[in-house]
Every structure is written in structure tokens, then in C-alpha cells.
Design a protein around this motif. Structure first.
Motif, PDB file in Angstrom:
ATOM      1  N   VAL A  31       0.836  -1.200   0.000  1.00  0.00           N
ATOM      2  CA  VAL A  31       0.000   0.000   0.000  1.00  0.00           C
ATOM      3  C   VAL A  31       0.873   1.253   0.000  1.00  0.00           C
ATOM      4  CG1 VAL A  31      -1.616   1.368   1.399  1.00  0.00           C
ATOM      5  CG2 VAL A  31      -2.023  -1.069   1.060  1.00  0.00           C
ATOM      6  N   MET A  32       1.904   1.260   0.845  1.00  0.00           N
ATOM      7  CA  MET A  32       2.788   2.423   0.906  1.00  0.00           C
ATOM      8  C   MET A  32       3.552   2.623  -0.394  1.00  0.00           C
ATOM      9  SD  MET A  32       2.351   3.857   3.852  1.00  0.00           S
ATOM     10  CE  MET A  32       3.720   4.728   4.602  1.00  0.00           C
ATOM     11  N   MET A  33       3.932   1.530  -1.049  1.00  0.00           N
ATOM     12  CA  MET A  33       4.629   1.649  -2.324  1.00  0.00           C
ATOM     13  C   MET A  33       3.746   2.341  -3.361  1.00  0.00           C
ATOM     14  SD  MET A  33       5.884  -1.306  -4.993  1.00  0.00           S
ATOM     15  CE  MET A  33       4.207  -1.439  -5.609  1.00  0.00           C
ATOM     16  N   LEU A  34       2.490   1.897  -3.476  1.00  0.00           N
ATOM     17  CA  LEU A  34       1.573   2.507  -4.439  1.00  0.00           C
ATOM     18  C   LEU A  34       1.306   3.967  -4.084  1.00  0.00           C
ATOM     19  CD1 LEU A  34      -0.983  -0.429  -4.883  1.00  0.00           C
ATOM     20  CD2 LEU A  34       0.774   0.313  -6.507  1.00  0.00           C
ATOM     21  N   CYS A  35       1.081   4.226  -2.798  1.00  0.00           N
ATOM     22  CA  CYS A  35       0.820   5.604  -2.371  1.00  0.00           C
ATOM     23  C   CYS A  35       1.996   6.511  -2.690  1.00  0.00           C
ATOM     24  CB  CYS A  35       0.534   5.638  -0.872  1.00  0.00           C
ATOM     25  SG  CYS A  35      -1.085   5.016  -0.387  1.00  0.00           S
ATOM     26  N   ALA A  74      -2.695  10.894   0.270  1.00  0.00           N
ATOM     27  CA  ALA A  74      -1.905  11.259   1.444  1.00  0.00           C
ATOM     28  C   ALA A  74      -2.591  10.786   2.721  1.00  0.00           C
ATOM     29  CB  ALA A  74      -1.689  12.765   1.489  1.00  0.00           C
ATOM     30  N   MET A  75      -3.910  10.877   2.783  1.00  0.00           N
ATOM     31  CA  MET A  75      -4.628  10.404   3.969  1.00  0.00           C
ATOM     32  C   MET A  75      -4.489   8.889   4.124  1.00  0.00           C
ATOM     33  SD  MET A  75      -5.662  12.951   5.600  1.00  0.00           S
ATOM     34  CE  MET A  75      -5.961  14.710   5.401  1.00  0.00           C
ATOM     35  N   ILE A  76      -4.531   8.168   3.005  1.00  0.00           N
ATOM     36  CA  ILE A  76      -4.304   6.718   3.064  1.00  0.00           C
ATOM     37  C   ILE A  76      -2.893   6.439   3.564  1.00  0.00           C
ATOM     38  CG2 ILE A  76      -4.136   4.605   1.685  1.00  0.00           C
ATOM     39  CD1 ILE A  76      -6.248   5.826  -0.192  1.00  0.00           C
ATOM     40  N   PHE A  77      -1.915   7.202   3.059  1.00  0.00           N
ATOM     41  CA  PHE A  77      -0.515   7.069   3.471  1.00  0.00           C
ATOM     42  C   PHE A  77      -0.363   7.271   4.980  1.00  0.00           C
ATOM     43  CE2 PHE A  77       3.791   8.628   4.135  1.00  0.00           C
ATOM     44  CZ  PHE A  77       4.568   7.873   3.261  1.00  0.00           C
ATOM     45  N   VAL A  78      -0.997   8.327   5.502  1.00  0.00           N
ATOM     46  CA  VAL A  78      -0.877   8.650   6.926  1.00  0.00           C
ATOM     47  C   VAL A  78      -1.557   7.586   7.777  1.00  0.00           C
ATOM     48  CG1 VAL A  78      -1.572  10.289   8.711  1.00  0.00           C
ATOM     49  CG2 VAL A  78      -0.632  11.130   6.557  1.00  0.00           C
ATOM     50  N   VAL A  79      -2.754   7.167   7.384  1.00  0.00           N
ATOM     51  CA  VAL A  79      -3.465   6.137   8.147  1.00  0.00           C
ATOM     52  C   VAL A  79      -2.672   4.834   8.145  1.00  0.00           C
ATOM     53  CG1 VAL A  79      -5.536   4.695   8.206  1.00  0.00           C
ATOM     54  CG2 VAL A  79      -5.738   7.161   7.838  1.00  0.00           C
ATOM     55  N   MET A 143      16.043   6.643   6.295  1.00  0.00           N
ATOM     56  CA  MET A 143      15.503   7.178   5.045  1.00  0.00           C
ATOM     57  C   MET A 143      13.994   7.022   4.973  1.00  0.00           C
ATOM     58  SD  MET A 143      18.367   6.387   2.135  1.00  0.00           S
ATOM     59  CE  MET A 143      17.692   7.657   1.072  1.00  0.00           C
ATOM     60  N   PHE A 144      13.493   5.788   5.205  1.00  0.00           N
ATOM     61  CA  PHE A 144      12.055   5.616   5.013  1.00  0.00           C
ATOM     62  C   PHE A 144      11.246   6.012   6.237  1.00  0.00           C
ATOM     63  CE2 PHE A 144       8.030   3.448   5.218  1.00  0.00           C
ATOM     64  CZ  PHE A 144       7.470   3.865   4.028  1.00  0.00           C
ATOM     65  N   ALA A 201      13.417   4.840  -2.471  1.00  0.00           N
ATOM     66  CA  ALA A 201      12.612   3.835  -3.167  1.00  0.00           C
ATOM     67  C   ALA A 201      13.385   3.186  -4.308  1.00  0.00           C
ATOM     68  CB  ALA A 201      11.315   4.462  -3.688  1.00  0.00           C
ATOM     69  N   PHE A 202      14.097   3.986  -5.093  1.00  0.00           N
ATOM     70  CA  PHE A 202      14.831   3.429  -6.233  1.00  0.00           C
ATOM     71  C   PHE A 202      16.047   2.618  -5.768  1.00  0.00           C
ATOM     72  CE2 PHE A 202      12.595   6.891  -8.546  1.00  0.00           C
ATOM     73  CZ  PHE A 202      11.933   6.076  -9.458  1.00  0.00           C
ATOM     74  N   ILE A 203      16.735   3.093  -4.733  1.00  0.00           N
ATOM     75  CA  ILE A 203      17.838   2.305  -4.173  1.00  0.00           C
ATOM     76  C   ILE A 203      17.304   0.999  -3.608  1.00  0.00           C
ATOM     77  CG2 ILE A 203      19.599   2.223  -2.368  1.00  0.00           C
ATOM     78  CD1 ILE A 203      19.927   5.241  -2.689  1.00  0.00           C
ATOM     79  N   HIS A 204      16.197   1.077  -2.910  1.00  0.00           N
ATOM     80  CA  HIS A 204      15.579  -0.099  -2.302  1.00  0.00           C
ATOM     81  C   HIS A 204      15.213  -1.132  -3.365  1.00  0.00           C
ATOM     82  CE1 HIS A 204      13.170  -2.480   0.452  1.00  0.00           C
ATOM     83  NE2 HIS A 204      12.105  -2.333  -0.318  1.00  0.00           N
ATOM     84  N   MET A 205      14.599  -0.685  -4.449  1.00  0.00           N
ATOM     85  CA  MET A 205      14.201  -1.631  -5.504  1.00  0.00           C
ATOM     86  C   MET A 205      15.417  -2.277  -6.157  1.00  0.00           C
ATOM     87  SD  MET A 205      10.837   0.031  -7.336  1.00  0.00           S
ATOM     88  CE  MET A 205      11.535   1.653  -7.572  1.00  0.00           C
TER      89      MET A 205
END
Length: 236
Positions: A31-35, A74-79, A143-144, A201-205
């Protein structure tokens, strides 16, 4: 199977599958990745608006849709972040690992420098890790985790600005403007935080695909089914 408690390094076999990431953690991850990518795209357009094309803005509500998608996501991200913070208290050891860095542990530092040597090609093989290796754990935290909290707080402050002083939103987040001086500074820091999270995100992937091929344990599939599988025995 023997595992070092703090770092999660596998010390000896016989190896067996380990249930590492619980279902709420895995769902939160995707979910966080898509957000993040939706927020980055719409946030960029908010910071650098496209020219109005095709008539009056009220006919298309083009920029309004961009803002609505950004703020809703953003609200989905925060929740999701709040739920994840809750899960660190009720989940397993791996659910807590991205919320702290055990600087006090000599075993953790030993694993950290061992992994650094591996990443610098000074060591042929990585150690085996049940959860995040120490370098990944530090990157996730600095970082994250800290980046996600910072961008959430500054984003909520900018959302509160729309409602004005004296509202409930400003009572909760008006202190952010006092702390950083003015709304423009908050916008700038919020924008920079987006690039900070995208860099992560790009380093992580890259590292996920690299380690899934080169390391001795499963990586991608573990975030799908939660189970860590092994490709080889731990090296002495």
C-alpha cells in the motif's frame, strides 16, 4: 537453526523456513509503495503545475483533480503509517526492526561492517539474515521511517493551512509553521522530502532485485508470502 538475537544473522543450521513478515506488514508495504508513487507524481504536478489548456479551469477541474488525488492518497498514506506504528507494538520482532537502530549492540555493528564489505565487493558472499540486514535496517529507519513521518507531518500542516488559523487542523499542526518559520519553507521541505523518499525507493528496488539474485536467502517472495527461504548454508 541458531540466530543472533539483535542483528538477525544466521549463525548455524540446520536451516528451516522462517515466517518473517506478518500479513499486516506485507499489506502495508505494498500500500505504501503505491501511495508513494501516486503522491510523487501528483506532488510534482502541484509544485510545477501544467499550463491550462482547453478552456477555463472550472470546465475541466484538472488541477483540482490533481490536488484531490494527492490529498486523498496522502490520507491513506498517513493512516497506513499510523497502523504500522501500532503494529510495531503487537507484531513480531521483524515488525519492529525499521523503527530503531541498535547502535548499542556489538553484534549489530559486526554485521553492519560485514555487510558493507560485501556491498563494496570486498567480501564474496553475504551473511544470511532472518529479517533486514543491519545496513538495510539503518537505511529503512533513517531514510524511510523518519522520511515518511516528516513528509506526513509537513503534508498535514499544508493541508491544515487550507482551513486557516483557529480550526481544529491548525490546532494540531500549526506548530509546524512556527517551527520552520513560514509556509513556503514547509512547502520546500515537504518537496525535498518527496525526493528523499524517491531516492530511497529506487535504491531499495535495486537492492531488492540484486539481493534476490546474489544473496543466500529469498527477498521478493518473502514480502509476498512472509516466509524466508534459504539458498545455501551459512558460511563460517
Amino acid at each position: 537453526m541458531r540466530v543472533e538475537t539483535v542483528s538477525g544473522r544466521v549463525l548455524g543450521g540446520p536451516l528451516e523456513p522462517v515466517y518473517v513478515y506478518e500479513a499486516p506488514v506485507r499489506l502495508w508495504h505494498w500500500v505504501m509503495m503505491l501511495c508513494l508513487f501516486v503522491l510523487a507524481a501528483t506532488g510534482y504536478l502541484i509544485g510545477a503545475p501544467p499550463p491550462a489548456i482547453g478552456g477555463e479551469p472550472y470546465d475541466t477541474f484538472y488541477f483540482g483533480w490533481i490536488r484531490m488525488i494527492h490529498e486523498s492518497t496522502a490520507m491513506i498514506f498517513v493512516v497506513a503509517l499510523l497502523v504500522r506504528i501500532y503494529w510495531l507494538f503487537v507484531g513480531n520482532h521483524s515488525a519492529r526492526s525499521i523503527f530503531y537502530v541498535p547502535f548499542w549492540s556489538g553484534a549489530w555493528w559486526q554485521g553492519f561492517w560485514s555487510q558493507i564489505r560485501y556491498y563494496l565487493f570486498l567480501k564474496k558472499e553475504s551473511d544470511l539474515w532472518v529479517g533486514h540486514n543491519p545496513v538495510a535496517q539503518a537505511a529503512m529507519f533513517f531514510m524511510f521511517t523518519l522520511g515518511a513521518i516528516f513528509i506526513s507531518v509537513t503534508g498535514l500542516a499544508l493541508f491544515a493551512e487550507q482551513w486557516g488559523w483557529g480550526t481544529g487542523w491548525m490546532r494540531w499542526f500549526g506548530w509546524v509553521f512556527v517551527l520552520f518559520g513560514d509556509p513556503q519553507m514547509v512547502r520546500t521541505l515537504h518537496h525535498l522530502a518527496m525526493w528523499y523518499l524517491l531516492l530511497f525507493a529506487f535504491i531499495h528496488m535495486y537492492m531488492v532485485f540484486r539481493e534476490d539474485i546474489m544473496s543466500g536467502e529469498s527477498i521478493i517472495s518473502t514480502m509476498v508470502n512472509g516466509i524466508r527461504l534459504w539458498k545455501r548454508e551459512p558460511r563460517a
